[in-house]
Enzyme design. Structure first.
Site, PDB file in Angstrom:
ATOM      1  CE  LYS A 186      -4.305  -1.695  -0.007  1.00  0.00           C
ATOM      2  NZ  LYS A 186      -4.350  -2.984  -0.076  1.00  0.00           N
TER       3      LYS A 186
HETATM    4  C1  PLP Z   1      -5.916  -3.687   0.630  1.00  0.00           C
HETATM    5  C2  PLP Z   1      -7.109  -3.473   0.361  1.00  0.00           C
HETATM    6  C3  PLP Z   1      -8.152  -4.019   1.498  1.00  0.00           C
HETATM    7  C4  PLP Z   1      -7.394  -4.906   2.609  1.00  0.00           C
HETATM    8  O1  PLP Z   1      -6.341  -4.557   3.523  1.00  0.00           O
HETATM    9  P1  PLP Z   1      -5.201  -5.620   4.033  1.00  0.00           P
HETATM   10  O2  PLP Z   1      -4.496  -4.620   4.967  1.00  0.00           O
HETATM   11  O3  PLP Z   1      -4.516  -6.092   3.052  1.00  0.00           O
HETATM   12  O4  PLP Z   1      -6.171  -6.533   4.952  1.00  0.00           O
HETATM   13  C5  PLP Z   1      -9.266  -3.582   1.643  1.00  0.00           C
HETATM   14  N1  PLP Z   1      -9.786  -2.740   0.890  1.00  0.00           N
HETATM   15  C6  PLP Z   1      -9.132  -2.525  -0.331  1.00  0.00           C
HETATM   16  C7  PLP Z   1      -9.954  -1.435  -1.253  1.00  0.00           C
HETATM   17  C8  PLP Z   1      -7.789  -2.554  -0.324  1.00  0.00           C
HETATM   18  O5  PLP Z   1      -7.327  -2.224  -1.526  1.00  0.00           O
END
Ligand code: PLP
Length: 394
Positions: A186
């Site tokens: 992210k």
């Molecule tokens: C990455 C993501 C998640 C989940 O996050 P994690 O930390 O990987 O559990 C949820 N919603 C969206 C839109 C994402 O891109």
């Protein structure tokens, strides 16, 4: 987009700090920690950055969604409106809460549309899980008004749009509760991690309790704390929070680089005749993690996606055929595949997810390609990239 591109001595220093104190637990151990609090520091920084009263750090973005649902009082049998274009977690979290996902249409913002939400509301609707996909935002004024009119909880999944804003308000801070992910790919990362932000004190209190077996976190003797509710363990460790502290300090810089790199590519693509860009309701607030555009037809999108790859333009996503981001390809969700019986299977009125149809979203996503905007590109690499993109369209 990925914050790991900027890993440096700053992250190392924060992690070393935790190891030198010799503990990794985010609560208590006051005597050992010598005033070092990583999760707590990151929460304080997030509150300031997002302009909200409360931030609670936890173990993942998925845990943030589950926590936000529970803390907002959304559970068994409640309908939650979700988009067909998102990461699967947005839907899984609703199902695991015992609630019922109801798919609504997106528009050219690539997020749920106000009309789509309205058309999906029933007497059982309790919340909208609004996902700010691919760095940019939904039409928040209209959506907020609909949620207010129908007394719905507005959740913002800003996992892919941290650092973006809408009319001066940070994405994630506009609805009742906002969720972030700090997983390893992210915009900013903790390795694994996430956060819930809110101005609502009850949602905040339920959030920190829910993620720690209901502990009320009052006083400094953990064993003597009371537990007003049940919960689970969605705690983040100090090791992960330490990485996040250093990354969050870099967020402004990351967004600035994304905006600069995106602008160069977007303006170079502006004179390509057969594309239109994704609609961005407040362009000045775009976090610019992705550049998304639409081709006139599905066939042309398939062709261009192929040509981009052939010309070495990496980091392109044709989401329409992607297993993790578009409803059409989620056979496990359509068929409610789970190792154990789900609460939703007890509900006679649940939708048949194999029959859900979102034709407007199909018409948009079958023509849409997104490009990831990287932080580490040099000027020469961007110039080369632009040349390769032009070749792909030639
Ligand atoms: C990455 C993501 C998640 C989940 O996050 P994690 O930390 O990987 O559990 C949820 N919603 C969206 C839109 C994402 O891109």
């Amino acid at each position: 987009m990925p914050g790991f591109e900027l890993f440096g001595p700053e992250e190392q220093k924060e992690v070393k700090d935790v190891m030198e104190q010799g503990f990794t637990f985010r609560y208590n151990f006051d005597a050992m920690r010598n005033g070092h609090w990583k999760a707590r520091d990151m929460e304080q920084m997030l509150q300031e950055k997002m302009g909200v009263k409360h931030a609670h750090l936890l173990s993942s973005g998925t845990a943030a969604l589950q926590t936000a649902l529970a803390a907002s009082g959304i559970g068994a049998g409640d309908e939650v409106i979700v988009p067909p274009f998102t990461f699967v977690a947005s839907v899984e979290a609703v199902i695991m809460a015992g609630a019922v996902p109801v798919f609504a249409e997106i528009d050219e913002t690539l997020c749920l549309s106000p009309e789509g939400i309205k058309a999906a509301i029933t007497p059982r609707t309790r919340a909208v899980n609004l996902v700010h996909m691919c760095g940019s935002m939904a039409k928040m004024d209209e959506i907020k008004a609909i949620c207010k009119e129908h007394d719905l909880v507005l959740m913002e999944d800003a996992c892919q749009a941290i650092g973006g804003s809408y009319k001066g308000q940070m994405l994630g801070s506009i609805g009742d509760v906002g969720c972030f992910s700090f997983d390893s790919v992210k915009t900013i990362t903790c390795g694994e991690g996430g956060a819930v932000i809110t101005n609502n004190e009850a949602i905040y209190n339920h959030s920190h309790m829910f993620t720690d077996h209901g502990h009320d976190h009052v006083g400094s003797d953990r064993g003597a704390e009371s537990h007003p509710i049940m919960g689970l363990n969605f705690r983040i460790s100090e090791m992960n929070a330490a990485v996040g502290v250093a990354q969050l300090r870099k967020l402004d810089k990351i967004v600035e680089i994304q905006r600069r790199n995106k602008k160069l590519i977007k303006s170079a693509m502006a004179d390509i005749a057969d594309i239109s860009f994704r609609e961005i309701p407040d362009e000045s607030g775009d976090s610019a993690g992705f550049l998304s555009f639409m081709l006139p037809t599905e066939a042309r999108a398939v062709e261009i996606n192929q040509k981009l790859a052939e010309n070495g333009v990496d980091g392109c996503f044709y989401w329409y055929v992607n297993n993790w981001h578009y409803l059409k390809n989620w056979s496990h969700i359509q068929n409610l595949k789970s190792p154990a019986k789900l609460a939703i299977e007890l509900l006679p009125e649940r939708p048949d997810y194999t029959q859900v149809s979102t034709p407007k979203s199909d018409a948009i996503m079958s023509r849409t390609i997104s490009m990831l905007i990287k932080l580490s590109w040099s000027e020469e690499e961007i110039a080369q990239r632009i040349e390769n993109i032009k070749k792909a369209f030639a």
